[in-house]
Motif scaffolding. Structure first.
Motif, short mmCIF file in Angstrom:
data_model
loop_
_atom_site.label_atom_id
_atom_site.label_comp_id
_atom_site.label_asym_id
_atom_site.label_seq_id
_atom_site.Cartn_x
_atom_site.Cartn_y
_atom_site.Cartn_z
N LYS A 273 30.44 42.65 48.16
CA LYS A 273 29.71 42.30 46.94
C LYS A 273 30.41 41.12 46.27
O LYS A 273 31.62 41.16 46.04
N ILE A 274 29.66 40.08 45.98
CA ILE A 274 30.22 38.88 45.36
C ILE A 274 30.19 39.07 43.84
O ILE A 274 29.12 39.26 43.25
N ASN A 275 31.35 39.00 43.22
CA ASN A 275 31.43 39.15 41.76
C ASN A 275 31.37 37.81 41.03
O ASN A 275 30.75 37.71 39.97
N ARG A 276 31.99 36.81 41.61
CA ARG A 276 32.03 35.52 40.92
C ARG A 276 32.35 34.42 41.92
O ARG A 276 33.17 34.60 42.82
N TYR B 6 39.44 44.76 46.06
CA TYR B 6 39.15 43.47 45.44
C TYR B 6 39.93 42.37 46.13
O TYR B 6 41.11 42.54 46.48
N GLY B 7 39.27 41.24 46.34
CA GLY B 7 39.93 40.12 47.00
C GLY B 7 39.41 38.78 46.54
O GLY B 7 38.43 38.68 45.79
N LYS B 8 40.09 37.72 47.00
CA LYS B 8 39.71 36.35 46.66
C LYS B 8 39.63 35.53 47.94
O LYS B 8 40.39 35.74 48.89
N LEU B 9 38.72 34.59 47.94
CA LEU B 9 38.55 33.66 49.06
C LEU B 9 38.60 32.24 48.54
O LEU B 9 38.10 31.95 47.44
N ILE B 10 39.19 31.37 49.34
CA ILE B 10 39.09 29.93 49.09
C ILE B 10 38.25 29.34 50.22
O ILE B 10 38.63 29.45 51.40
N TYR C 167 35.57 25.99 46.75
CA TYR C 167 35.06 27.18 46.06
C TYR C 167 36.13 28.26 46.04
O TYR C 167 36.91 28.41 46.99
N VAL C 168 36.12 29.01 44.94
CA VAL C 168 36.93 30.22 44.83
C VAL C 168 35.96 31.38 44.63
O VAL C 168 35.12 31.34 43.74
N VAL C 169 36.10 32.40 45.47
CA VAL C 169 35.17 33.53 45.45
C VAL C 169 35.94 34.80 45.15
O VAL C 169 36.95 35.09 45.81
N GLU C 170 35.48 35.53 44.15
CA GLU C 170 36.01 36.86 43.85
C GLU C 170 34.99 37.89 44.35
O GLU C 170 33.81 37.82 43.98
N PHE C 171 35.45 38.82 45.18
CA PHE C 171 34.53 39.76 45.78
C PHE C 171 35.15 41.14 45.78
O PHE C 171 36.34 41.34 45.48
N GLU C 172 34.35 42.12 46.13
CA GLU C 172 34.83 43.49 46.32
C GLU C 172 34.07 44.11 47.48
O GLU C 172 32.91 43.77 47.75
#
Length: 1485
Positions: A396-399, A512-516, A593-598
Motif C-alpha cells: 500500500k502506497i502511503n505517500r 513500513y518502508g521507504k523507496l528511492i 521520487y521518495v515513496v513511503e509504503f506499507e
C-alpha cells in the motif's frame, strides 16, 4: 632571476640572497635546491610539470607562491611558510582544499580550474583572506558556499571568472543573492563590483522573505501535526472512557465495601483481629488448599465474602488499568509515527530553504499524472509470490514525494549528453533507451535514516557510497521490489529474533518502508561475473554491471532455497525479468521520487485508533491488545453481582456538627479519630479543623474542587481525596504527620505549584498517589516529586528505589541555572549568524559555534559579560535565576522547561531574541523592560491575555509567535507597530473585533490565526482579514493572491458595521451615541445590527460615500436628521434586479446583509409600479433629509412618500426633471430642488404639500409657473436662474397668497423694468424680493407707477400704454372669466366695512373638487388673474359701489365676456367669477 632550459632546478647554492625566482614553461617535475635560498620571497614555477609541492620547507620568508598550470593534485608541505600571503594554484588537478591551516597571513588564494567540489571548514584558520578565486571547479552545493561566511575580511570572490568555466552552482537560481547575503563585506563578486549598499540590502531583503516564507510553511506543517495529534488524543480519550468508568465504578464499590466492613468490625459483628492484607493472604491460602468446610461460622463466611469480593474488584481494576496502559502504548506509537512523518516534511522544507529553492520536494496526489505513473510502477514490480513467505499479501502506497534537484539534474544531463557525444551509436544500440527507473537498494546493516535520506536526495549517491567503499564501489539498484526489500526484511526479522521482543507486538518490524526511485543511465552494461567483485577495475569500459535474479539464488541460504523451491509451481514469471544493476558513476543516477509504503499481511492488523474500529471486539480476534472483549464486560457484571451487595446511602450535601458526629458515631469532636465521608456530594468541609484528634480522613467520590478546609490537623496520618474535581492544593497546611495521601483521579495540572505545596506542608508523607491527573508536564513529574519530597517511599503505588532517588536528586540539581550550566550552554559570538534556517539564533549558534567561554577564566567573574548566547532548552527549569551579570546577552532560549512566569531577565537589557516555547507561562509581565527585543516566541504555554503595556515598550519587536495558548483578545498588540510576523494559531480568538486591533500594524505581512474560533465561527473570515489588513502577504500559511484582495474589496469594501464604529470609539457601548459622522469613507452598505443599540442616535452624516440606498439606516429608530449628500442614492430601499441581470459584483453584494447594491430603474411602462401609497412607512422619526448631488433623475423611484414625518427635504444638485412622488410628504415644510433639470411643474407635483413653507427651485429650466395653487402656506419661493421670460408667468404667483419672500434673479424676465413693481403690486404680502426688502414706499411707488403707465381710461393701444405685460390684442377686449373671487372679503377690504353684500361668496379652498378641476377649453385656464384694468378699477373707485358695478358691467358688455355661475349643488347665493383671456392660455394663476 629567470631560469630556462633545465629539466630541474640546480645551482641555487650560488644565490643565497635570491628574493625572486621565476620559472615559466619548463619541464620541471620537482622543486629542489631551494634550501640555499632562505631569503626567497617570490617564487614562480608556472606552466611546468610539477606534480607535488615539496622542497619549500626552508623558504620561511616566502610571501608569494605561483604554481599555476601544473599537475599538482594535493596542497601539502606548506606548514612552515608562515609569512605566505599569496598562493596561485590555478589550473592544476587539486580535488580537495587542505594544508592551509598554518597560513594565518594568507590574503590571496587562486585555486581556479581544478577539480574541487567541496569547501568544508578548510578556510576557518585563514581569517585574513581577502581574495579567493574558485572558478572552474565543481562546487555545486549552497551549503559549501555558506562556509565562506567565516572569512570576515574576504572582499573579492570569484566562482564564475570569465576566464574559466563556471562552477555548477553559479548556474542555479539565487546564486548571487545567496553569496551576498552570507558575505555582505564583499566588494567584488565574479569580477563585478558589488560594493553598493543597495545591492546588499536587496539581497538581505530577498533572503529574509524566503526565511519568512519557509518559516510559515514549517509552522503550517507543525499545525497540521498538532491537529492530527489532537484527533489522536480525542480518540484516546474516547477509548479510555470505558476503562476509566469501570475503574471508578470498582473503586467506588471497594470503598463502599471497606466502609461497611469497618463498620461491622467496629460494631462487633465481625472480629477485627486481622488486617485486610493478612486476611486476604489467608483466604488465598484457604482457596488454594481447598480447606473451606461447612463448619465455617456464619460470621466468618460473611467476612470471607467481603474479602473475596474486594479481591475480585481489585483484580478487575488491575485488568482495566492494564487496558489503559495498552491504549496509552498504542497512542504513543501512533504519535511517534505522526511525528516521524512530520519531521521528514519539515526537513524537506529546511533543505529547500538551505538550497535557496534549488532542491524542492513536491508531495503527490492521485490527481497528478506522475503520482499515478509511479504508483503503477511500484505495483508492477511487486510480486506477491516472492513475499508470501513473509506473510505479505500486498503493498500500500502511503505517500509519494517528487524530488526536484536542479543541480543533480543538470549534472546528470550534462554527463548524459557528453556520453552521447562520445559514443558511436550502432544501428541496434540506442543509448537513449538505456534510461531506466530503478529502485535504490539500501544496505540493511545501515538502515535508511532521515539524515542519510536527505543527503542522498540533496547531494546524490556519492555521499552514500563514500563511507562504504570497502563494500561497494558502485550504486546498487534493482527493478524488483523483491531484490530491493528482501535484505531489509530478513535483517529486521533476525534483529527482532535476537532481541527476543514480545511476539504479541502490534505489527511486524518491516511493515513500513521507504523507496528511492531513481532515473538511471545504464550506458554500456555488461553481465556480472560470479568470481569478480563489482568494481570499475574488474569491468573496464563498462558503465554498469547487471545480474539477473536467477544468479542471485546461488547466494541464498538454505532457508531461502526452501522458500524458492516451494514457489517453483507459481503461475508468474516475474523472476525472469527481475535484475539488479551496479552503476559505477553515481552522477548517472538521479534520485527522483521518495515513496513511503506499507505491506499488507495475512494477519489483518486492526488499528485501535481508526475511527472505524470498534472498541469491543469478538473473542476470535487474534490480536486484542487495547481492545475490549465482550467476555470482559460479562466478568465485570459477575463481580458486581457478587455477595455481599451494599445498599445505597443518602448522600450528604452539607456538613454540620450533627452530621459529622452521626457519621463518625461519636458524641463529641474530640472522640473522632476516623471520618469516612466517601461517596457523598460534599464540596466543603466546614470546621473540619476542629477535629484535632482526627487521624484518618476519607472524602473520595465527592464534589471537591479545592481542599482549603483541610488545615491544622496535627494528628492526621491518612487522607484520601481521590475521585474528586480538585484543581489546586492551595490552602492545605499544617499536616505535619501525614503519611498517606491519595490525590488520584482529580484535575490537578500545575506541577510546580502543587509540588511546592506538598513540599512545604506535607514534607513527611511516605505514600503519595497522584495518578490520573491532567498534569502539564507529566514526563518529568515523577522525578520532580521524588526529588522534592525526600521522605517518600511509594509514589503512585510503586516503591521508590535508591537508584531512582539518586536520579531524582540529580534531576533537581540540574534544574537550576548554575555556573557550570552557564559555561556549558553559552557562547560568546558577537555577530548574528547569517544562516538559512528558521530555528532560533540561540539554538543555531549553540550548535555551530565554537566560541565557548574560556575554561580558564571561569574562576573570576570577568566571563559573565562575554556571554551573548544562552541555550537552556529541556533542562526542566522551574525558575530563571542567576542571570544578573549577563548584561550583554543577546540571544536566549528557555524552551521545554517548567517555567510558570518570566523573571530574572531584568538585567539582560540587550536581549534581542527570546524563546520560551513549551513552558507553563501565564503572562508576559517580565519582558516589558527588554526594549531591544526583536523576536519573541512563547508557543505552547498558558497565556490568556496580552498586556498592552508590555508591547507598548517593545518598539523593535518584528517577530511574535504565540501559538497554542489560550489568548482571547489581541487588544494588547494595538501599538506593536514594528510587527512583521505574527503567529497566533490555536488560541481562543473568536470575534471580528479582534482583527481591528491589528489594523494599525502597517508592517504586518505574515499572520497565522488558524485553529482559532474566528476561523470557522465567522463567515468569510479570510476575506475579512485580508480586507482589513491590506499589508498582508500570507494568511494562515497561504499566500494572499490578487484575486483574494479583489474578492475582499468586493465583499467588505465600504461596509459600515458596528465593529468599525467600535474601533473608532474605542468601545462598543453605542447607547450613548447621539451623532454618527462617517464621511468620505467609500461606504457602500450600512449594517448596524442590532439597531436598538443605536436608539439614541438622532443625527447621521454619511456624506460623500458610495451608498445606493438607505441600507441599514432604515432600522435606526430615532434618527431625525440624515445627510446623504454626494452618494449614489437610487431608492430608500434597494430594489433587487432579476438574478440573470446582475453582474458578478452585484451578485456578490446580494450575499451581504443590508446590501444597497443593484437598484436600477424600472422600464418606462411600469416606472411608478410599487410606489403607491399602500407601502408601509419607515423611519418615522426622520424630519430632515439631505440627498443633494446623488445623480437622482427619478423622484418616484426614491420612495420618499414612505417618510411620512419628513419636514425638510434637500435634493439640490441632482438630475431631476419632473417633480413627483411626494404625495406622502404632507408635513413637508421646506423643499430644495436647486440645480436640477425641472422644466415644468405638473398638476399633481404639489397636490398634498399644503404645509410647505419654502420652495427652492433655483438653477433649473423653468419657463412656466403653473400648478402652484396647492401651496397655500408657501412663504418663500426661490426661482432664480431659470428661464422665465414673460411677466404673465409672474402674475400666476398671485395664486400663492402667503408668499413673503421671492427670488427670481437671473431669469430673462428680470430684464424687463416693470417686473419688480408688478410683483410688488400683485403680491400684497411680499416682504423680500431678490434679497431686497419691500418697503411701504416701494409698494406705493409700484402702485403709482402702474397707474401712471396704465391709467383708468383705456389707452389707444397697448404699446402706447407702456405696460409690457398687456397683450397686443388688448384693444379687442378679450373675454374675462372671474373665478374664485370672494367679493365679500375683497370689496370690504377695498371699500370699507360699510359696504355689504347680501350673499356670501365661496371660499377658494373649500371645494377640493373644483380647486384642481381642469377646464375642457384649453384657452380657458382655471384661476387666471383678473386683468390689470379690472384690478385698478377695483382699488381706485373706493366707496363707489355703483360705479364699480357699472364698470364691470360695461366691460362685460363691450370688451369682455362675463360668466356668472351659480352653484347648482348649493343654491346659497354664492357667485363665481372666472376671469380668463382667450389669447393667454398659459398665464399663471
Amino acid at each position: 632571476m629567470f631560469f630556462s632550459g633545465y629539466p630541474k632546478i640546480v645551482g641555487m647554492s650560488f644565490f643565497p640572497n635570491l628574493t625572486t625566482l621565476t620559472l615559466v614553461g619548463q619541464s620541471i617535475q620537482k622543486i629542489s635546491d631551494l634550501e640555499y635560498c632562505p631569503l626567497l620571497r617570490n617564487l614562480w614555477i608556472a606552466e611546468c610539470c610539477l606534480t607535488k609541492i615539496d622542497g619549500l620547507q626552508d623558504c620561511t620568508n616566502l610571501e608569494k607562491l605561483y604554481l599555476y598550470y601544473n599537475e599538482i593534485s594535493t596542497i601539502e608541505n606548506l606548514e612552515t611558510l608562515m609569512k605566505l600571503e599569496v598562493i596561485w594554484l590555478n589550473n592544476n588537478q587539486i580535488k580537495e582544499i587542505q594544508g592551509l591551516h598554518t597560513l594565518q597571513n594568507l590574503k590571496e588564494l587562486n585555486v581556479a580550474g581544478n577539480l574541487i567540489y567541496k569547501i568544508g571548514t578548510c578556510f576557518d584558520p585563514n581569517g585574513q583572506l581577502e581574495r579567493l578565486n574558485l572558478s572552474g571547479n565543481r562546487i555545486c552545493s549552497f551549503k559549501e558556499l555558506s562556509n565562506l561566511a567565516s572569512l570576515p575580511h574576504l572582499k573579492d570572490l570569484s566562482l564564475n571568472d570569465p576566464q574559466y568555466d563556471p562552477n555548477p552552482i553559479c548556474l542555479l537560481c539565487n546564486y548571487a543573492t545567496h553569496v551576498l547575503y552570507h558575505m555582505p563585506q564583499l566588494q567584488r563578486l565574479d569580477t563585478y563590483d558589488v560594493s553598493q549598499k543597495q545591492i546588499k540590502v536587496l539581497a538581505e531583503a530577498t533572503v529574509m522573505k524566503k526565511i519568512m516564507y519557509y518559516n510559515m510553511r514549517v509552522k503550517s506543517v507543525h499545525r497540521q501535526l498538532n491537529e492530527e495529534l489532537e484527533k489522536l488524543k480525542e480518540r484516546k480519550c474516547k477509548l479510555q472512557k470505558l476503562p476509566e468508568d469501570r475503574i471508578k465504578l470498582f473503586s467506588c464499590n471497594i470503598k463502599h465495601l471497606e466502609r461497611e466492613l469497618t463498620e461491622l468490625q467496629t460494631s462487633g459483628k465481625i472480629q477485627n483481629n486481622k488486617s485486610i492484607t493478612s486476611k486476604r493472604l489467608e483466604i488465598e491460602k484457604s482457596i488454594d488448599d481447598n480447606e473451606n468446610t461447612d463448619e465455617t461460622s456464619e460470621e466468618s463466611s460473611l467476612e470471607n465474602k467481603f474479602f473475596l469480593k474486594l479481591e475480585a474488584l481489585r483484580e478487575r481494576i488491575t485488568f482495566w488499568n492494564r487496558k489503559l496502559d495498552e491504549i496509552e502504548k498504542i497512542y504513543q506509537m501512533e504519535v511517534k509515527k505522526k511525528k516521524k512523518s512530520n519531521s521528514l516534511v519539515v526537513q524537506f522544507l529546511l533543505t529547500e530553504l538551505e538550497t535557496v529553492g534549488n532542491t524542492r520536494f513536491e508531495e503527490g496526489s492521485p490527481s497528478d499524472s506522475w503520482f499515478n505513473s509511479c504508483y503503477d510502477l511500484i505495483l508492477s514490480r511487486f510480486c506477491a509470490w516472492d513475499f508470501k513467505a513473509y506473510g505479505i499479501t500486498g503493498v500500500k502506497i502511503n505517500r509519494i514525494i517528487r524530488v526536484h534537484n536542479r543541480i543533480l539534474r543538470m549534472i546528470f544531463e550534462e554527463k548524459f549528453q557528453l556520453f552521447l557525444d562520445k559514443e558511436v551509436l550502432s544501428e541496434t544500440e540506442n543509448y537513449r533507451k538505456m534510461l531506466e527507473c530503478l529502485f535504490y537498494v539500501f544496505d540493511p546493516d545501515l538502515p535508511v535514516k532521515k539524515k542519510q535520506l536527505l543527503q542522498v536526495l540533496e547531494d546524490g549517491f556519492q555521499a552514500m557510497e563514500e563511507h562504504k567503499l570497502s563494500r561497494r564501489q558502485a550504486v546498487r539498484l534493482s527493478n524488483s521490489l523483491t531484490i530491493c526489500e528482501r535484505p531489509r526484511i530478513e535483517f529486521l526479522q533476525q534483529q527482532t529474533k535476537d532481541e527476543c521482543e514480545n511476539s504479541n507486538d502490534l505489527e511486524e518490524p518491516f511493515r513500513y518502508g521507504k523507496l528511492i526511485i531513481a532515473k538511471v543511465f545504464l550506458g554500456h552494461s555488461v553481465p556480472a561475473r560470479e568470481k569478480d567483485p563489482i568494481s570499475q577495475v574488474n569491468y573496464p569500459g563498462a558503465n554498469s554491471v547487471f545480474r539477473p535474479r536467477k544468479h542471485l539464488l546461488s547466494d541464498t541460504s538454505d532457508a531461502d532455497d526452501e522458500m524458492y523451491s516451494a514457489m517453483e509451481h507459481r503461475n508468474c514469471d516475474c523472476r525472469h525479468r527481475q535484475c539488479e544493476w551496479f552503476v559505477f558513476d553515481h552522477e548517472l543516477v538521479l534520485p527522483e521520487y521518495v515513496v513511503e509504503f506499507e505491506y499488507t499481511t495475512l494477519v489483518k492488523v486492526q488499528s485501535l485508533f481508526s475511527t472505524l474500529s470498534n472498541v469491543i471486539v469478538d473473542e476470535r480476534k487474534k490480536n486484542t491488545e487495547g481492545f475490549i472483549l465482550s467476555s470482559d464486560l460479562q466478568r465485570d457484571d459477575e463481580v458486581m453481582n457478587m455477595e455481599p451487595t451494599v445498599k445505597a446511602r443518602p448522600k450528604i450535601v452539607c456538613l454540620d456538627e450533627k452530621t459529622v458526629l452521626s457519621v463518625a458515631k461519636a458524641n463529641i469532636y474530640s472522640q473522632i479519630v476516623v471520618l469516612n465521608l466517601h461517596g457523598n456530594s460534599l464540596s466543603k468541609l466546614r470546621d473540619i479543623s476542629k477535629l484535632t484528634g482526627l487521624r484518618k480522613l476519607i472524602v473520595s467520590f465527592n464534589e471537591f474542587t479545592c481542599l482549603d478546609d483541610v488545615y491544622h490537623l496535627p494528628n492526621l496520618e491518612y487522607f484520601d481525596a481521590s475521585h474528586n474535581h480538585v484543581i489546586t492544593l492551595e490552602g492545605i497546611r499544617g499536616l505535619s504527620k501525614l503519611k498517606y495521601l491519595d490525590l488520584s483521579w482529580n484535575q490537578l495540572k500545575k506541577t510546580g505549584e502543587e509540588i511546592n505545596v506538598l513540599h512545604k506542608h506535607t514534607s513527611n508523607v511516605l505514600s503519595l498517589d497522584i495518578r490520573h491527573n491532567p498534569w502539564h508536564k507529566p514526563v518529568s513529574l515523577r522525578l520532580s516529586v521524588i526529588g522534592r519530597l525526600k521522605a517518600l517511599t511509594h509514589l503512585d503505588g510503586v516503591q521508590i528505589t535508591e537508584e531512582e532517588a539518586a536520579a531524582a536528586s540529580c534531576f533537581i540539581a540540574g534544574s537550576k541555572i548554575s555556573q557550570a550550566c552557564l559555561l556549558e550552554h553559552s557562547r560568546t559570538d558577537e555577530a548574528r549568524p547569517r544562516i538559512l534556517s528558521v530555528h532560533p539564533y540561540a539554538k543555531i549558534l549553540t550548535q555551530i559555534s565554537k566560541n565557548k567561554v574560556d575554561s580558564q577564566t571561569h574562576f573570576n567573574s570577568s566571563w559573565y559579560p562575554k556571554i551573548t548566547v544562552l541555550d537552556l532548552d529541556g533542562l526542566h527549569l522551574s525558575k530563571i535565576a542567576n542571570l544578573e551579570k549577563l548584561e550583554n546577552l543577546r540571544w536566549a532560549s528557555f524552551s521545554n522547561n517548567n517555567l510558570t512566569k518570566i523573571e530574572g531577565l531584568e538585567s539582560c537589557l540587550n536581549l534581542e531574541e527570546l524563546t520560551l516555547d513549551g513552558n507553563c507561562i501565564s503572562n508576559l509581565e517580565g519582558i516589558s523592560k527588554l526594549t531591544k527585543l526583536t523576536r519573541l516566541s512563547v508557543n505552547n504555554n498558558h497565556l490568556t491575555s496580552l498586556e498592552r503595556r508590555v508591547f507598548e515598550n517593545l518598539s523593535h519587536l518584528h517577530y511574535l509567535s504565540l501559538e497554542s495558548n489560550r489568548i482571547t483578545s489581541l487588544i494588547g498588540l494595538q501599538k506593536a507597530y514594528a510587527l512583521i510576523e505574527l503567529y497566533i494559531s490555536n488560541n481562543y480568538v473568536s470575534t471580528y473585533q479582534e482583527i481591528y486591533h491589528l489594523k494599525g500594524l502597517n508592517n504586518l505581512v505574515m499572520l497565522d490565526m488558524s485553529g482559532n474560533l474566528i476561523v470557522w465561527k465567522q463567515d468569510n473570515y479570510r476575506l475579512f482579514v485580508i480586507f482589513h489588513l491590506p499589508s498582508l502577504k500570507a494568511l494562515d500559511g497561504t499566500a494572499v493572491e490578487t484575486a483574494d484582495i479583489e474578492s475582499a474589496k468586493d465583499l467588505f469594501g465600504g461596509r459600515l458595521t458596528c465593529d468599525m464604529i467600535a474601533e473608532r470609539l474605542g468601545h462598543s457601548d453605542f447607547t450613548k451615541m447621539q451623532e454618527l459622522n462617517w464621511t468620505t469613507s467609500t461606504i457602500r452598505t450600512v449594517d448596524l445590527v442590532p439597531a436598538d443599540q443605536f436608539r439614541n442616535v438622532c443625527n447621521v452624516n454619511l456624506q460623500n460615500n458610495n451608498l445606493t440606498s438607505f441600507s441599514g439606516l432604515i432600522f435606526l429608530p430615532n434618527v431625525k436628521i440624515l445627510c446623504l449628500n454626494y452618494n449614489h442614492i437610487e431608492s430608500v430601499l434597494p430594489r433587487q434586479k432579476p438574478q440573470n441581470h446582475l453582474t458578478n459584483r452585484q451578485q456578490l453584494y446580494q450575499k451581504v446583509t443590508s446590501s444597497g447594491y443593484g437598484q436600477q430603474g424600472p422600464s418606462k411602462g411600469n416606472r411608478d409600479a410599487g410606489f403607491g401609497e399602500n407601502l408601509p412607512p419607515i423611519m418615522q422619526s426622520l424630519e430632515v433629509l439631505h440627498l443633494g448631488y446623488n445623480g437622482i433623475s427619478n423622484l418616484a423611484q426614491l420612495q420618499l412618500s414612505r417618510l411620512k414625518n419628513l419636514k425638510l427635504l434637500f435634493l439640490q444638485g441632482n438630475e431631476i426633471s419632473q417633480i413627483e412622488g411626494l404625495e406622502g410628504l404632507q408635513l413637508l415644510q421646506e423643499l430644495v430642488l436647486d440645480h436640477n433639470r425641472v422644466k415644468t411643474i405638473a398638476e399633481g407635483s404639489f397636490a398634498r404639500q399644503n404645509a410647505l413653507l419654502a420652495l427652492h427651485l433655483e438653477e433649473n429650466r423653468l419657463r412656466e409657473l403653473n400648478n402652484l395653487q396647492p401651496l397655500v402656506k408657501l412663504q418663500k419661493l426661490f426661482l432664480g436662474l431659470n428661464k422665465i421670460q414673460e411677466l404673465s408667468e409672474l402674475e400666476k404667483l398671485e395664486g400663492v397668497p402667503s408668499l413673503k419672500e421671492l427670488s427670481i434673479y437671473g431669469n430673462p424676465v428680470t430684464r424687463k423694468m416693470s417686473h419688480r413693481p408688478l410683483l410688488v403690486f400683485r403680491l400684497p404680502n411680499l416682504q423680500v424680493l431678490d434679497g431686497m426688502t419691500v418697503s411701504t414706499e416701494e409698494r406705493a411707488r409700484a402702485e403709482l407707477h402702474l397707474i401712471e403707465q396704465q391709467g383708468i381710461p383705456a389707452a389707444n393701444s397697448p404699446i402706447d400704454s407702456g405696460f409690457p405685460g398687456l397683450p397686443i390684442t388688448f384693444s379687442k377686449h378679450p373675454p374675462i372669466r372671474v373665478t374664485n373671487v370672494n367679493l365679500l372679503e375683497g370689496i370690504n377690504r377695498l371699500f370699507g366695512s360699510d359696504l355689504m353684500f347680501p350673499h356670501v361668496f365661496e371660499d377658494p379652498l373649500q371645494n377640493e373638487a373644483n380647486k384642481y378641476k381642469k377646464s375642457k377649453n384649453p384657452g380657458m385656464v382655471t384661476t387666471n388673474p383678473r386683468s390689470i384694468h379690472a384690478e385698478i378699477a377695483l382699488r381706485q373707485v373706493k366707496g363707489a359701489t355703483a360705479n364699480l358695478l357699472n364698470q364691470l358691467t360695461q366691460q362685460s358688455g363691450t370688451t369682455r365676456t362675463a360668466y356668472v355661475h351659480q352653484n347648482n349643488r348649493e343654491n346659497d347665493g354664492r357667485f363665481k367669477f372666472r376671469l380668463s383671456s382667450s389669447t393667454e392660455k398659459n398665464n399663471l394663476g
